[in-house]
Design an enzyme around this catalytic site. Sequence first.
Site, short mmCIF file in Angstrom:
data_model
loop_
_atom_site.label_atom_id
_atom_site.label_comp_id
_atom_site.label_asym_id
_atom_site.label_seq_id
_atom_site.Cartn_x
_atom_site.Cartn_y
_atom_site.Cartn_z
N GLU A 1 0.83 -1.21 0.00
CA GLU A 1 0.00 0.00 0.00
C GLU A 1 0.86 1.27 0.00
O GLU A 1 0.53 2.25 -0.66
CB GLU A 1 -0.94 0.00 1.21
CG GLU A 1 -2.11 -0.96 1.07
CD GLU A 1 -3.21 -0.44 0.14
OE1 GLU A 1 -3.21 0.77 -0.19
OE2 GLU A 1 -4.06 -1.24 -0.27
N GLU B 1 2.09 1.68 -3.57
CA GLU B 1 1.02 2.10 -4.47
C GLU B 1 0.64 3.56 -4.28
O GLU B 1 0.39 4.29 -5.24
CB GLU B 1 -0.23 1.22 -4.28
CG GLU B 1 -0.07 -0.20 -4.82
CD GLU B 1 -1.28 -1.09 -4.53
OE1 GLU B 1 -1.18 -2.30 -4.78
OE2 GLU B 1 -2.31 -0.57 -4.05
N GLU B 2 0.59 3.99 -3.03
CA GLU B 2 0.12 5.36 -2.75
C GLU B 2 1.21 6.41 -2.91
O GLU B 2 0.93 7.53 -3.31
CB GLU B 2 -0.43 5.46 -1.32
CG GLU B 2 -1.80 4.88 -1.15
CD GLU B 2 -2.38 5.19 0.23
OE1 GLU B 2 -2.24 6.34 0.71
OE2 GLU B 2 -2.95 4.27 0.84
#
Lengths: 184, 184
Positions: B59, B62-63
């Site tokens: 995560e 991805e962010e």
Amino acid sequence: NSRLPMYATHQVGVAGAVLDETNGQVLVVQDRNKTQNAWKFPGGLSDPGEDIGDTAVREVLEETGIHSEFKSLLSIRQQHNHPGAFGNSDMYIICRLKPLSFNISFCNQECLKCEWMDLGELAKTKEATLITSRIANLLLYGYREGFDKIDLAARTFPAVYSGLFYKLYHRKLPETYENMPNLE
Amino acid sequence: NSRLPMYATHQVGVAGAVLDETNGQVLVVQDRNKTQNAWKFPGGLSDPGEDIGDTAVREVLEETGIHSEFKSLLSIRQQHNHPGAFGNSDMYIICRLKPLSFNISFCNQECLKCEWMDLGELAKTKEATLITSRIANLLLYGYREGFDKIDLAARTFPAVYSGLFYKLYHRKLPETYENMPNLE
């Protein structure tokens, strides 16, 4: 949108390590219907909407007849494809509890045996599940050198958007960090 | 039999607190589409079968575009009737990560802002969610006095019946407790 949560993925189980701090004895059970008899801590699945500590206290009472109160969170296990979870994952949480009563009256449907056992004995015996041995060692460390070494404390906070509350578990902060101004 | 687990009750979300130990800066984001802009740690929901630390690392990448590795588990929040969980409960876990890259390239779909911020500043600002402020204080405590004060270590063990493995998180044991004979 694949980012949306579609469903719950985990069941949550909770075990209670009920430790009598006055004599170092801990409450252990052996399940019925297991091929290998192994000591473990009493516990079971959370009911929907039930807090971790409440599950531990309820399951300990149902299985053993012992009343107890939540002290801390000790450990978390995450396991995927858990055989009892129908293809879901299992989050298993172990809490430290303090006994409020001492006379065992165990549930014959679930338990074969239930005893107060010395922590040192539980840490050494081969007749315990691996996770139970690990946690017995952790408890022994806390019992001898201070539970502040092993405990995660629980605090309740308001969830601003819903008016509900949540519980947050982490290592206890010293006062100097607790009292930082933004937290007033 | 009402004791049988019928379904999963919890979704599991994981946030990554990516802390650069060399300068005390931590990676924070602000979500798009929020009425109030507040700093928080990047994170999101676990995919089925995904380990906690892997979710955090994925995560964060991805962010924010930052590569990182898992260091420890810091905190757990349990919340019932979570608005994003369709009536289920939410288990939200915060990990400490170590950055392996430093150039931010954040996802405009999810994030409005992304920055490396001094821990002390994050602990003080009003523009952070309550849980982010709490964890910033916890990280500050660890950064100043040793991460051994705040970390839960992860270890992998075999699940005897399935041939699979599980991860167990708890406070690191001193060697004398690690090396007890039953654990060989």
